[in-house]
Design an enzyme around this catalytic site. Sequence first.
Site, PDB file in Angstrom:
ATOM      1  N   LYS A  80     -44.694   1.126 -68.969  1.00  0.00           N
ATOM      2  CA  LYS A  80     -45.486   2.794 -69.154  1.00  0.00           C
ATOM      3  C   LYS A  80     -43.456   3.210 -69.659  1.00  0.00           C
ATOM      4  O   LYS A  80     -43.016   3.618 -68.751  1.00  0.00           O
ATOM      5  CB  LYS A  80     -45.707   3.444 -67.869  1.00  0.00           C
ATOM      6  CG  LYS A  80     -46.875   4.405 -68.537  1.00  0.00           C
ATOM      7  CD  LYS A  80     -45.488   5.670 -69.061  1.00  0.00           C
ATOM      8  CE  LYS A  80     -44.683   6.631 -68.184  1.00  0.00           C
ATOM      9  NZ  LYS A  80     -44.466   7.342 -68.921  1.00  0.00           N
TER      10      LYS A  80
ATOM     11  N   GLU B  99     -37.871   2.209 -55.877  1.00  0.00           N
ATOM     12  CA  GLU B  99     -36.398   1.939 -57.258  1.00  0.00           C
ATOM     13  C   GLU B  99     -36.201   3.548 -57.047  1.00  0.00           C
ATOM     14  O   GLU B  99     -36.462   3.976 -58.038  1.00  0.00           O
ATOM     15  CB  GLU B  99     -35.845   1.476 -57.815  1.00  0.00           C
ATOM     16  CG  GLU B  99     -36.502  -0.200 -57.862  1.00  0.00           C
ATOM     17  CD  GLU B  99     -34.743  -0.572 -56.980  1.00  0.00           C
ATOM     18  OE1 GLU B  99     -34.260  -0.395 -56.289  1.00  0.00           O
ATOM     19  OE2 GLU B  99     -34.704  -1.772 -56.721  1.00  0.00           O
TER      20      GLU B  99
ATOM     21  N   CYS C 287     -28.974   6.086 -60.825  1.00  0.00           N
ATOM     22  CA  CYS C 287     -29.077   6.224 -59.459  1.00  0.00           C
ATOM     23  C   CYS C 287     -28.523   6.330 -58.700  1.00  0.00           C
ATOM     24  O   CYS C 287     -27.837   6.261 -57.228  1.00  0.00           O
ATOM     25  CB  CYS C 287     -30.889   5.372 -59.469  1.00  0.00           C
ATOM     26  SG  CYS C 287     -30.548   3.925 -59.819  1.00  0.00           S
TER      27      CYS C 287
ATOM     28  N   GLU D 199     -29.863  14.898 -55.314  1.00  0.00           N
ATOM     29  CA  GLU D 199     -28.770  14.055 -55.916  1.00  0.00           C
ATOM     30  C   GLU D 199     -28.533  15.453 -57.175  1.00  0.00           C
ATOM     31  O   GLU D 199     -29.898  15.628 -58.131  1.00  0.00           O
ATOM     32  CB  GLU D 199     -29.832  13.280 -56.408  1.00  0.00           C
ATOM     33  CG  GLU D 199     -29.525  12.403 -57.302  1.00  0.00           C
ATOM     34  CD  GLU D 199     -30.592  10.920 -58.111  1.00  0.00           C
ATOM     35  OE1 GLU D 199     -31.487  11.218 -57.413  1.00  0.00           O
ATOM     36  OE2 GLU D 199     -29.917   9.774 -57.621  1.00  0.00           O
TER      37      GLU D 199
HETATM   38  P1  NAD Z   1     -39.126  10.913 -63.011  1.00  0.00           P
HETATM   39  O1  NAD Z   1     -39.774  10.327 -61.222  1.00  0.00           O
HETATM   40  O2  NAD Z   1     -39.460  12.159 -63.381  1.00  0.00           O
HETATM   41  O3  NAD Z   1     -39.866   9.832 -63.910  1.00  0.00           O
HETATM   42  C1  NAD Z   1     -39.652   7.853 -64.084  1.00  0.00           C
HETATM   43  C2  NAD Z   1     -41.220   7.240 -64.695  1.00  0.00           C
HETATM   44  O4  NAD Z   1     -42.378   7.676 -63.471  1.00  0.00           O
HETATM   45  C3  NAD Z   1     -41.293   7.658 -65.882  1.00  0.00           C
HETATM   46  O5  NAD Z   1     -41.651   7.242 -66.676  1.00  0.00           O
HETATM   47  C4  NAD Z   1     -42.589   9.107 -65.476  1.00  0.00           C
HETATM   48  O6  NAD Z   1     -43.130   9.209 -66.268  1.00  0.00           O
HETATM   49  C5  NAD Z   1     -43.188   8.627 -64.304  1.00  0.00           C
HETATM   50  N1  NAD Z   1     -44.191   9.331 -63.886  1.00  0.00           N
HETATM   51  C6  NAD Z   1     -43.580  10.658 -63.438  1.00  0.00           C
HETATM   52  N2  NAD Z   1     -44.642  11.226 -62.319  1.00  0.00           N
HETATM   53  C7  NAD Z   1     -45.582   9.814 -63.026  1.00  0.00           C
HETATM   54  C8  NAD Z   1     -46.980  10.761 -61.883  1.00  0.00           C
HETATM   55  N3  NAD Z   1     -46.938  11.604 -61.136  1.00  0.00           N
HETATM   56  N4  NAD Z   1     -46.927   8.427 -62.064  1.00  0.00           N
HETATM   57  C9  NAD Z   1     -47.372   7.493 -62.693  1.00  0.00           C
HETATM   58  N5  NAD Z   1     -45.990   7.538 -63.041  1.00  0.00           N
HETATM   59  C10 NAD Z   1     -45.117   8.794 -63.219  1.00  0.00           C
HETATM   60  O7  NAD Z   1     -38.081  10.272 -62.675  1.00  0.00           O
HETATM   61  P2  NAD Z   1     -37.228  10.240 -64.197  1.00  0.00           P
HETATM   62  O8  NAD Z   1     -36.262  11.904 -63.923  1.00  0.00           O
HETATM   63  O9  NAD Z   1     -37.097   9.700 -65.177  1.00  0.00           O
HETATM   64  O10 NAD Z   1     -35.733   9.239 -63.334  1.00  0.00           O
HETATM   65  C11 NAD Z   1     -34.892  10.066 -62.879  1.00  0.00           C
HETATM   66  C12 NAD Z   1     -34.149   9.300 -61.149  1.00  0.00           C
HETATM   67  O11 NAD Z   1     -35.140   8.172 -61.348  1.00  0.00           O
HETATM   68  C13 NAD Z   1     -33.910  10.344 -60.414  1.00  0.00           C
HETATM   69  O12 NAD Z   1     -34.594  10.439 -58.962  1.00  0.00           O
HETATM   70  C14 NAD Z   1     -33.118   8.112 -60.278  1.00  0.00           C
HETATM   71  O13 NAD Z   1     -32.279   8.231 -59.115  1.00  0.00           O
HETATM   72  C15 NAD Z   1     -34.174   7.782 -60.360  1.00  0.00           C
HETATM   73  N6  NAD Z   1     -33.541   5.946 -60.910  1.00  0.00           N
HETATM   74  C16 NAD Z   1     -33.029   5.934 -59.660  1.00  0.00           C
HETATM   75  C17 NAD Z   1     -32.862   4.187 -60.503  1.00  0.00           C
HETATM   76  C18 NAD Z   1     -32.963   3.292 -59.388  1.00  0.00           C
HETATM   77  O14 NAD Z   1     -32.702   2.233 -59.754  1.00  0.00           O
HETATM   78  N7  NAD Z   1     -33.300   2.981 -57.848  1.00  0.00           N
HETATM   79  C19 NAD Z   1     -33.115   3.773 -61.587  1.00  0.00           C
HETATM   80  C20 NAD Z   1     -32.974   5.220 -62.171  1.00  0.00           C
HETATM   81  C21 NAD Z   1     -33.356   6.278 -62.178  1.00  0.00           C
END
Ligand code: NAD
Length: 482
Positions: A177, A252, A286, A386
């Site tokens: 996704k 993650e 992240c 964050e």
């Molecule tokens: P997000 O949680 O909003 O979205 C991440 C993904 O999840 C997207 O593809 C989104 O469409 C999907 N998503 C959103 N709501 C959902 C639901 N209810 N059910 C299933 N999927 C859903 O995060 P973001 O804003 O895209 O990314 C930023 C965040 O991600 C930051 O907090 C960052 O720290 C974290 N991050 C962590 C890592 C890691 O490896 N630990 C890497 C990159 C980003």
Amino acid sequence: MQSIEAYWQNHIDGEWVDGSAGRIDITDPATGEKLAEHALAGADDVDRAVQAAKRVHLSGALSSLRPVERGRMVTAMGRYLLDNIDEIAQVLTLEQGKPLWESHVEIEGAARYFEYYGNQAETVEGRSIPLGANYFDFTVMEPYGVSAQIIPWNYPIEMTARSLSASLATGNTAVIKSPEMTPLSCAYLIKAAEAVGLPAGAVNLICGLGSEAGAALSGHEDVNQIVFTGSVPTGIAIATAAAKNVVPCILELGGKSAAIVHGDADLEAFESDVRWGIYFNAGQVCSAMSRIIVHDSVHGELVSRISSLADSLSVGPGIDRPEFGANMGAMVSDAQRDRACEMVSQAVAAGAKVAAGGRKLNQPGAFMEPTVLTDVTPDMDIANEEVFGPVVSVLKFQDDDEAIEIANGTPYGLVGGVFTADLDRATQSAHRIRAGQIFVNEWYAGGVETPFGGYGKSGYGREKGREALWNYVQTKNIAIKL
Ligand code: NAD
């Protein structure tokens, strides 16, 4: 430079297809203008993708292969990315905002995952367990089946490569996704899968809204394992969905990672750690170095050095920044930029001081100045939440215990760093910091080979390294009565 296709589709069961939820506009964050349209998946598209992946899994087309053959295909996917790096980098920069040279770094990182896990495929072995003369007992490591991979927008191609490479190497099939803000570059992973001869339906790609396609995928009862990278609230929603279907997931999530800088640290060398640690990808990382906890004795010199560094970075469109250097691109969207600027304003209202940057640029595009905040105290929101932007908070400490207490004072625990010439002190601190990965004297020391993942609210499970392989296989014990 090539122009970008106007419309991009999902890929289900070996075919490029429209989405049942219509289309979504993809914006170039460096201009604020529409870049392309992408098909938007609905729940029925998700179901078709999962059924395709399930069918391929049950057919044994991947899981029954000799592992070296799977491994060769996985490694070849990495080579495909490198062969097409210029084209992919342009797309990634235009959709995500990072400088062109950073897109090259990301794609090289993605290719490295395929190399590493392709080479690991034939190392996943069981063991034999002695049960006495009348039995022969052994274990085999079997893939779960359909791996659902939900990807964030900050490193769309590298994050997908991370889970896709390990899942394919171990014989799983996948439904990806892609992030709704930056889905375009993920298409090249499908092209790579096709180019190396993976069976149709082994890797499916859908772009959809998190609350619709994401939720439908994580709650689908034919998904056997879930990998999620993203925010804490979404991680909780996904873990809940996984629990309802009793399937494992890897989370993650975010971080508020700290570098502890002792009085004997090499401050000149530390400038480079800050450059990479908080201004790479405009801080949308992240494991960013979002806090610096510095000994009182060197606070003034450190602030002066890193403020000069922040001021020296030229901020502007990533597409005009092909060469590695003192530059930074756009953030992913105006909304993310405005959120970061608002967090800086609130920190200033709470008593923090701006030593560098702090504002958005006065031009179209999601640009923010590289920012250094001083006089931050552990109780402030900016020290705990964050930002996910180019903002570093500087806090002071007097003794080692205080430094550790501040470092461990947030709900997160993704990574941490210690900077000192004293190896004893570094080792002791490394043991005491609650985080999944500790960097001593170099932020981001390590690589694809080293396990990565969070303590606390930063998540659970490990990606990277040998550890990650065990997320994608389950142990079966076979006992034979002789
Ligand atoms: P997000 O949680 O909003 O979205 C991440 C993904 O999840 C997207 O593809 C989104 O469409 C999907 N998503 C959103 N709501 C959902 C639901 N209810 N059910 C299933 N999927 C859903 O995060 P973001 O804003 O895209 O990314 C930023 C965040 O991600 C930051 O907090 C960052 O720290 C974290 N991050 C962590 C890592 C890691 O490896 N630990 C890497 C990159 C980003």
